[in-house]
Design a protein around this motif. Structure first.
Motif, PDB file in Angstrom:
ATOM      1  N   GLU A  44     -20.926   0.073  -0.303  1.00 54.56           N
ATOM      2  CA  GLU A  44     -19.689  -0.609   0.070  1.00 54.56           C
ATOM      3  C   GLU A  44     -19.813  -2.117  -0.137  1.00 54.56           C
ATOM      4  O   GLU A  44     -18.901  -2.766  -0.643  1.00 54.56           O
ATOM      5  N   LYS A  45     -20.947  -2.683   0.237  1.00 62.37           N
ATOM      6  CA  LYS A  45     -21.179  -4.116   0.035  1.00 62.37           C
ATOM      7  C   LYS A  45     -21.098  -4.466  -1.454  1.00 62.37           C
ATOM      8  O   LYS A  45     -20.471  -5.459  -1.842  1.00 62.37           O
ATOM      9  N   PHE A  46     -21.707  -3.638  -2.296  1.00 63.39           N
ATOM     10  CA  PHE A  46     -21.657  -3.853  -3.743  1.00 63.39           C
ATOM     11  C   PHE A  46     -20.208  -3.790  -4.250  1.00 63.39           C
ATOM     12  O   PHE A  46     -19.789  -4.631  -5.054  1.00 63.39           O
ATOM     13  N   LEU A  47     -19.450  -2.804  -3.795  1.00 67.59           N
ATOM     14  CA  LEU A  47     -18.056  -2.654  -4.242  1.00 67.59           C
ATOM     15  C   LEU A  47     -17.207  -3.857  -3.839  1.00 67.59           C
ATOM     16  O   LEU A  47     -16.360  -4.313  -4.610  1.00 67.59           O
ATOM     17  N   TYR A  53     -12.099  -3.886  -4.207  1.00 64.83           N
ATOM     18  CA  TYR A  53     -11.165  -3.676  -3.105  1.00 64.83           C
ATOM     19  C   TYR A  53     -10.098  -4.758  -3.198  1.00 64.83           C
ATOM     20  O   TYR A  53     -10.381  -5.896  -3.546  1.00 64.83           O
ATOM     21  N   GLU A  54      -8.871  -4.390  -2.850  1.00 66.68           N
ATOM     22  CA  GLU A  54      -7.834  -5.415  -2.843  1.00 66.68           C
ATOM     23  C   GLU A  54      -7.961  -6.261  -1.591  1.00 66.68           C
ATOM     24  O   GLU A  54      -8.494  -5.811  -0.567  1.00 66.68           O
ATOM     25  N   TYR A 104      -2.880   5.334  -4.327  1.00 64.66           N
ATOM     26  CA  TYR A 104      -2.436   4.462  -3.242  1.00 64.66           C
ATOM     27  C   TYR A 104      -2.387   5.228  -1.933  1.00 64.66           C
ATOM     28  O   TYR A 104      -2.888   4.774  -0.912  1.00 64.66           O
ATOM     29  N   ARG A 105      -1.786   6.403  -1.963  1.00 62.73           N
ATOM     30  CA  ARG A 105      -1.681   7.218  -0.744  1.00 62.73           C
ATOM     31  C   ARG A 105      -3.066   7.624  -0.236  1.00 62.73           C
ATOM     32  O   ARG A 105      -3.305   7.698   0.966  1.00 62.73           O
ATOM     33  N   LEU A 106      -3.978   7.897  -1.159  1.00 66.72           N
ATOM     34  CA  LEU A 106      -5.331   8.290  -0.774  1.00 66.72           C
ATOM     35  C   LEU A 106      -6.184   7.112  -0.314  1.00 66.72           C
ATOM     36  O   LEU A 106      -7.268   7.295   0.230  1.00 66.72           O
ATOM     37  N   GLY A 107      -5.712   5.887  -0.581  1.00 66.14           N
ATOM     38  CA  GLY A 107      -6.467   4.709  -0.183  1.00 66.14           C
ATOM     39  C   GLY A 107      -7.636   4.404  -1.096  1.00 66.14           C
ATOM     40  O   GLY A 107      -8.581   3.738  -0.688  1.00 66.14           O
ATOM     41  N   VAL A 108      -7.574   4.894  -2.333  1.00 66.34           N
ATOM     42  CA  VAL A 108      -8.673   4.665  -3.279  1.00 66.34           C
ATOM     43  C   VAL A 108      -8.234   3.816  -4.469  1.00 66.34           C
ATOM     44  O   VAL A 108      -8.886   3.808  -5.498  1.00 66.34           O
ATOM     45  N   HIS A 109      -7.150   3.103  -4.303  1.00 64.86           N
ATOM     46  CA  HIS A 109      -6.656   2.233  -5.372  1.00 64.86           C
ATOM     47  C   HIS A 109      -7.428   0.929  -5.378  1.00 64.86           C
ATOM     48  O   HIS A 109      -8.012   0.536  -4.383  1.00 64.86           O
ATOM     49  N   ASP A 114      -1.316   0.633  -9.819  1.00 68.16           N
ATOM     50  CA  ASP A 114       0.092   0.917  -9.561  1.00 68.16           C
ATOM     51  C   ASP A 114       0.243   1.714  -8.273  1.00 68.16           C
ATOM     52  O   ASP A 114      -0.713   2.242  -7.724  1.00 68.16           O
ATOM     53  N   ILE A 115       1.478   1.756  -7.786  1.00 67.07           N
ATOM     54  CA  ILE A 115       1.829   2.599  -6.645  1.00 67.07           C
ATOM     55  C   ILE A 115       2.683   3.732  -7.190  1.00 67.07           C
ATOM     56  O   ILE A 115       3.724   3.494  -7.801  1.00 67.07           O
ATOM     57  N   ASP A 116       2.220   4.953  -6.993  1.00 74.92           N
ATOM     58  CA  ASP A 116       3.012   6.126  -7.347  1.00 74.92           C
ATOM     59  C   ASP A 116       3.888   6.448  -6.150  1.00 74.92           C
ATOM     60  O   ASP A 116       3.384   6.596  -5.025  1.00 74.92           O
TER      61      ASP A 116
END
Length: 190
Positions: A44-47, A53-54, A104-109, A114-116
């Motif tokens: 997570e720190k690397f990401l 992450y936005e 987006y809904r899954l929280g992995v964007h 984009d937002i579907d």
């Protein structure tokens, strides 16, 4: 095959039934080890450092954009309801509802993803004329909307655009009701 224990009359204790999902049993029921938890923290720190992450600002902007789109589609359906001669009460109750799905809904964007979104409207609002013509024209007149591109002949008909710089893929479906009921997404999914 029967074991010798079963023949002697000694029965094993009865265990509580375990719910099994899927066809095969899980490889393991053990929780994460301390090393697993540390690896997850390191990843997570690397990401975060890699910018995958936005930011909180972008997350807030996305929520604001979805709220504005919700307001636009609700006003669009109210306008169509009034034009079709429905009662004042029907106009007041008329609405469309926006549901997000995909990454987006899954929280992995990631940032810039984009937002579907799916717009659900009442039975008398059509995708062909009302969504791809009337709503398209409403969106085209808004300064926040850029790169508006309807794709009505796609396998999944979609209207693509950017709203305040956030890419949106908007789909439309009507339900067989005159008024879209107030339903939470959790109710629809589970």
């Amino acid at each position: 095959m029967v074991s010798s224990e079963g023949l002697c009359g000694s029965q094993p204790p009865i265990a509580a039934p375990v719910t099994q999902y899927g066809v095969t049993k899980p490889i393991s029921m053990a929780g994460p080890t301390a090393a697993d938890i540390q690896r997850s923290r390191d990843l997570e720190k690397f990401l975060v450092q890699a910018g995958l992450y936005e930011s909180k600002v972008e997350a807030s902007k996305r929520e604001e954009v979805l709220g504005q789109i919700q307001e636009i589609v609700t006003n669009w359906v109210k306008q169509l309801t009034r034009l079709r001669g429905y009662t004042d009460q029907m106009v007041e109750d008329a609405k469309a509802v926006i549901f997000t799905f995909g990454s987006y809904r899954l929280g992995v964007h990631g940032p810039g993803s984009d937002i579907d979104a799916l717009c659900v409207g009442p039975s008398y609002v059509s995708r062909e004329e009302d969504f791809f013509f009337v709503l398209h024209n409403i969106l085209a007149e808004r300064e926040e909307v850029t790169e508006l591109q309807p794709v009505p002949d796609a396998h999944v008909p979609v209207m693509r655009f950017k709203f305040n710089g956030i890419p949106i893929d908007l789909l439309y479906a009507s339900i067989s009701h005159l008024v879209v009921p107030h339903v939470s997404l959790n109710h629809l999914l589970f």
